[in-house]
Design an enzyme around this catalytic site. Structure first.
Site, PDB file in Angstrom:
ATOM      1  N   HIS A  50       0.851  -1.198   0.000  1.00 40.15           N
ATOM      2  CA  HIS A  50       0.000   0.000   0.000  1.00 40.15           C
ATOM      3  C   HIS A  50       0.885   1.245   0.000  1.00 40.15           C
ATOM      4  O   HIS A  50       0.750   2.111   0.873  1.00 40.15           O
ATOM      5  CB  HIS A  50      -0.914   0.051   1.236  1.00 40.15           C
ATOM      6  CG  HIS A  50      -2.139  -0.809   1.128  1.00 40.15           C
ATOM      7  ND1 HIS A  50      -2.942  -1.078   2.226  1.00 40.15           N
ATOM      8  CD2 HIS A  50      -2.714  -1.440   0.090  1.00 40.15           C
ATOM      9  CE1 HIS A  50      -3.945  -1.848   1.853  1.00 40.15           C
ATOM     10  NE2 HIS A  50      -3.833  -2.084   0.555  1.00 40.15           N
TER      11      HIS A  50
ATOM     12  N   HIS B  42     -12.275  -9.424  -5.234  1.00 38.04           N
ATOM     13  CA  HIS B  42     -11.972  -8.056  -4.789  1.00 38.04           C
ATOM     14  C   HIS B  42     -10.954  -7.525  -5.784  1.00 38.04           C
ATOM     15  O   HIS B  42      -9.972  -8.207  -6.063  1.00 38.04           O
ATOM     16  CB  HIS B  42     -11.417  -8.143  -3.361  1.00 38.04           C
ATOM     17  CG  HIS B  42     -10.651  -6.970  -2.847  1.00 38.04           C
ATOM     18  ND1 HIS B  42     -11.108  -5.686  -2.915  1.00 38.04           N
ATOM     19  CD2 HIS B  42      -9.449  -6.902  -2.199  1.00 38.04           C
ATOM     20  CE1 HIS B  42     -10.224  -4.872  -2.329  1.00 38.04           C
ATOM     21  NE2 HIS B  42      -9.211  -5.591  -1.906  1.00 38.04           N
TER      22      HIS B  42
ATOM     23  N   GLU C 245      -8.906  -4.872  -5.817  1.00 39.20           N
ATOM     24  CA  GLU C 245      -7.698  -4.096  -5.511  1.00 39.20           C
ATOM     25  C   GLU C 245      -6.558  -4.711  -6.327  1.00 39.20           C
ATOM     26  O   GLU C 245      -6.533  -5.922  -6.590  1.00 39.20           O
ATOM     27  CB  GLU C 245      -7.389  -4.114  -4.008  1.00 39.20           C
ATOM     28  CG  GLU C 245      -6.375  -3.053  -3.623  1.00 39.20           C
ATOM     29  CD  GLU C 245      -6.312  -2.762  -2.115  1.00 39.20           C
ATOM     30  OE1 GLU C 245      -6.978  -3.453  -1.334  1.00 39.20           O
ATOM     31  OE2 GLU C 245      -5.567  -1.826  -1.739  1.00 39.20           O
TER      32      GLU C 245
ATOM     33  N   ASP D 115      -3.615  -5.656  -6.138  1.00 42.44           N
ATOM     34  CA  ASP D 115      -2.763  -6.795  -5.770  1.00 42.44           C
ATOM     35  C   ASP D 115      -3.437  -8.123  -6.118  1.00 42.44           C
ATOM     36  O   ASP D 115      -2.781  -9.162  -6.154  1.00 42.44           O
ATOM     37  CB  ASP D 115      -2.361  -6.767  -4.283  1.00 42.44           C
ATOM     38  CG  ASP D 115      -3.520  -6.546  -3.348  1.00 42.44           C
ATOM     39  OD1 ASP D 115      -4.514  -5.919  -3.736  1.00 42.44           O
ATOM     40  OD2 ASP D 115      -3.431  -7.005  -2.183  1.00 42.44           O
TER      41      ASP D 115
ATOM     42  N   HIS E 130     -12.232  -5.832   2.826  1.00 38.25           N
ATOM     43  CA  HIS E 130     -12.215  -4.499   3.393  1.00 38.25           C
ATOM     44  C   HIS E 130     -12.595  -3.408   2.399  1.00 38.25           C
ATOM     45  O   HIS E 130     -12.471  -2.222   2.714  1.00 38.25           O
ATOM     46  CB  HIS E 130     -10.808  -4.195   3.946  1.00 38.25           C
ATOM     47  CG  HIS E 130      -9.743  -4.131   2.875  1.00 38.25           C
ATOM     48  ND1 HIS E 130      -8.956  -3.015   2.734  1.00 38.25           N
ATOM     49  CD2 HIS E 130      -9.358  -4.974   1.894  1.00 38.25           C
ATOM     50  CE1 HIS E 130      -8.105  -3.205   1.740  1.00 38.25           C
ATOM     51  NE2 HIS E 130      -8.339  -4.381   1.211  1.00 38.25           N
TER      52      HIS E 130
ATOM     53  N   ASP F 137      -9.041 -11.023   1.253  1.00 35.72           N
ATOM     54  CA  ASP F 137      -8.139 -10.448   2.260  1.00 35.72           C
ATOM     55  C   ASP F 137      -8.443 -10.952   3.679  1.00 35.72           C
ATOM     56  O   ASP F 137      -7.562 -10.920   4.551  1.00 35.72           O
ATOM     57  CB  ASP F 137      -8.230  -8.918   2.229  1.00 35.72           C
ATOM     58  CG  ASP F 137      -7.496  -8.318   1.034  1.00 35.72           C
ATOM     59  OD1 ASP F 137      -6.436  -8.839   0.667  1.00 35.72           O
ATOM     60  OD2 ASP F 137      -7.994  -7.327   0.485  1.00 35.72           O
TER      61      ASP F 137
ATOM     62  N   TYR G   4      -1.959  -7.933  10.459  1.00 39.10           N
ATOM     63  CA  TYR G   4      -2.806  -7.704   9.291  1.00 39.10           C
ATOM     64  C   TYR G   4      -4.184  -7.196   9.738  1.00 39.10           C
ATOM     65  O   TYR G   4      -4.707  -6.216   9.204  1.00 39.10           O
ATOM     66  CB  TYR G   4      -2.945  -9.008   8.505  1.00 39.10           C
ATOM     67  CG  TYR G   4      -3.552  -8.861   7.142  1.00 39.10           C
ATOM     68  CD1 TYR G   4      -2.755  -8.694   6.021  1.00 39.10           C
ATOM     69  CD2 TYR G   4      -4.932  -8.890   6.966  1.00 39.10           C
ATOM     70  CE1 TYR G   4      -3.313  -8.562   4.766  1.00 39.10           C
ATOM     71  CE2 TYR G   4      -5.493  -8.756   5.718  1.00 39.10           C
ATOM     72  CZ  TYR G   4      -4.681  -8.594   4.619  1.00 39.10           C
ATOM     73  OH  TYR G   4      -5.248  -8.455   3.375  1.00 39.10           O
TER      74      TYR G   4
ATOM     75  N   HIS H 127      -3.754 -13.599   0.797  1.00 37.07           N
ATOM     76  CA  HIS H 127      -2.359 -13.347   1.188  1.00 37.07           C
ATOM     77  C   HIS H 127      -1.956 -14.375   2.238  1.00 37.07           C
ATOM     78  O   HIS H 127      -2.730 -14.664   3.169  1.00 37.07           O
ATOM     79  CB  HIS H 127      -2.190 -11.962   1.825  1.00 37.07           C
ATOM     80  CG  HIS H 127      -2.481 -10.824   0.917  1.00 37.07           C
ATOM     81  ND1 HIS H 127      -1.689 -10.489  -0.154  1.00 37.07           N
ATOM     82  CD2 HIS H 127      -3.479  -9.900   0.942  1.00 37.07           C
ATOM     83  CE1 HIS H 127      -2.187  -9.422  -0.757  1.00 37.07           C
ATOM     84  NE2 HIS H 127      -3.282  -9.057  -0.117  1.00 37.07           N
TER      85      HIS H 127
END
Ligand code: FEO
Length: 396
Positions: free
Chosen positions: A23, A79, A81, A83, A145, A164, A192, A225
């Protein structure tokens, strides 16, 4: 390297051993991370999530060794995002018409990131995708999230793909929870949670209860992750239920920054006072200019009370503390007590400014704080000791 998970399910992600910041500069990843992508080869072939964009080419080449890309029936984007969806553009060049399943908000984030007109299929909680003998069940998980987040569950194999949720930034050659160092695993899982999921704790509690009420047996939890929870995944579910419920330990943390050691001397004296209080409490002290911000946030997460300290500079506080407090504000910690301290030479605004920050961040301010003019002398140090003792008593 691909990893067999269970029956026809494979890990086809990327282990990023060298990642140290995530991030941008917002999250320290001392142990690296992984971007987990999963391939299910039932009658229908499904790919769940991809990897971060810098690894897109490697990801697609690796995936081609595992499956003929044209045989992939569905891509699931839990999701978007970057990554997790970062390799979509590279992948979709090969299979531009393959349906991509996502939430309604996923349409926005996928289009926002990739600017392509792919075949996006919106799914909702309870929708099912038949893979032959087994099926994928979708569970929307907004704000876990991101607004676009969802989980999916593979029946028959009883695998929850949680994106996540339940993740950790932990690179390991052993991709399963029973094979890695348990202390390291839970430290990274807590870090995390503390740094990513804390603001969404009410949604975490609600979502876990909702999933438990669906009575779906969960043998594996496959996050996006870190390692896969295959041995007693209920352990991490129980931890999440604890962490999401205003978690705290019997700990007081002092976090401060100091220009010329005067605020540090105050911190040392305050700690002496905390140790003199009747209640035994674990005390930890961090100079934010010498500490890792995310490790400190992890300690704040564990604390029942926090003392924030800063010297006064330019009618304000030191920038390291300001950066930390901005992040703390966004994390919306609940049920934590606080007070402020700091030294000054001329004007002395740091303590009232810290008080203001602390209140806005949702902490219960226990007193007006303590400030010391110039270098703390014997009397000032005694006052700091007394301040620490009284603070420890007030938060017991
Ligand atoms: Fe791991 Fe929210 O991306």
């Amino acid at each position: 390297m691909n990893i067999h998970i269970k029956n026809n399910v494979y890990w086809v992600g990327k282990t990023d051993w060298e990642l140290r910041k995530f991030h941008g500069d917002e999250y320290s990843t001392h142990k690296g991370s992984t971007y987990n992508s999963y391939l299910i080869k039932e009658d229908k072939i499904v790919l769940i999530d991809t990897v971060w964009k810098p690894f897109a080419k490697e990801f697609v080449e690796n995936l081609q060794k595992e499956v003929d890309l044209k045989k992939i029936d569905y891509i699931i984007t839990n999701h978007a995002e970057i990554d997790h969806s970062g390799a979509l553009t590279a992948l979709m060049r090969h299979i531009p018409d393959t349906p991509v399943c996502c939430t309604a908000n996923g349409v926005k984030s996928i289009k926002g990131h990739h600017h392509k007109d792919w075949n996006l299929k919106v799914v909702k909680t309870g929708d099912k995708l038949s893979l032959g003998a087994k099926e994928l069940i979708f569970i929307e998980a907004p704000m876990l999230h991101w607004p676009d987040t969802m989980f999916c569950y593979l029946s028959g194999d009883n695998i929850l793909f949680s994106n996540d949720g339940f993740g950790q930034h932990l690179a390991s050659e052993y991709m399963f929870n029973d094979l890695v160092d348990q202390n390291e695993l839970f430290v990274e899982a807590l870090k995390y949670y503390a740094n990513i999921l804390t603001p969404f704790s009410p949604m975490v509690l609600k979502k876990i209860k909702e999933i438990l009420s669906m009575n779906l047996p969960v043998d594996y939890i496959c996050p996006s992750h870190g390692v896969i929870w295959r041995k007693d995944p209920s352990r991490i579910i129980k931890k999440y239920l604890e962490w999401a419920d205003n978690y705290q330990e019997n700990q007081i943390s002092l976090v401060y920054d100091s220009m010329w050691d005067n605020t540090r001397i105050m911190a040392e004296s305050i700690i002496q006072g905390i140790k003199q209080a009747d209640e035994i409490v674990n005390v930890k002290m961090y100079n934010i200019s010498k500490s890792d911000k995310n490790d400190v946030i992890q300690e704040i997460f564990k604390s029942k009370a926090v003392l924030f300290g800063s010297s006064t500079i330019n009618n304000g506080i030191l920038s390291g503390m300001a950066g930390l407090l901005e992040e703390v504000r966004g994390l919306k910690f609940k049920n934590k007590k606080a007070a402020s301290f700091g030294s000054y030479g001329w004007s002395g605004e740091s303590v009232p400014m810290l008080n203001d920050f602390v209140k806005k961040a949702g902490f219960e301010l226990k007193n007006e704080g303590i400030k010391v003019n110039w270098t703390p002398d014997e009397d000032a140090r005694k006052l700091c000791v007394e301040f620490g003792k009284n603070f420890a008593t007030s938060v017991k």
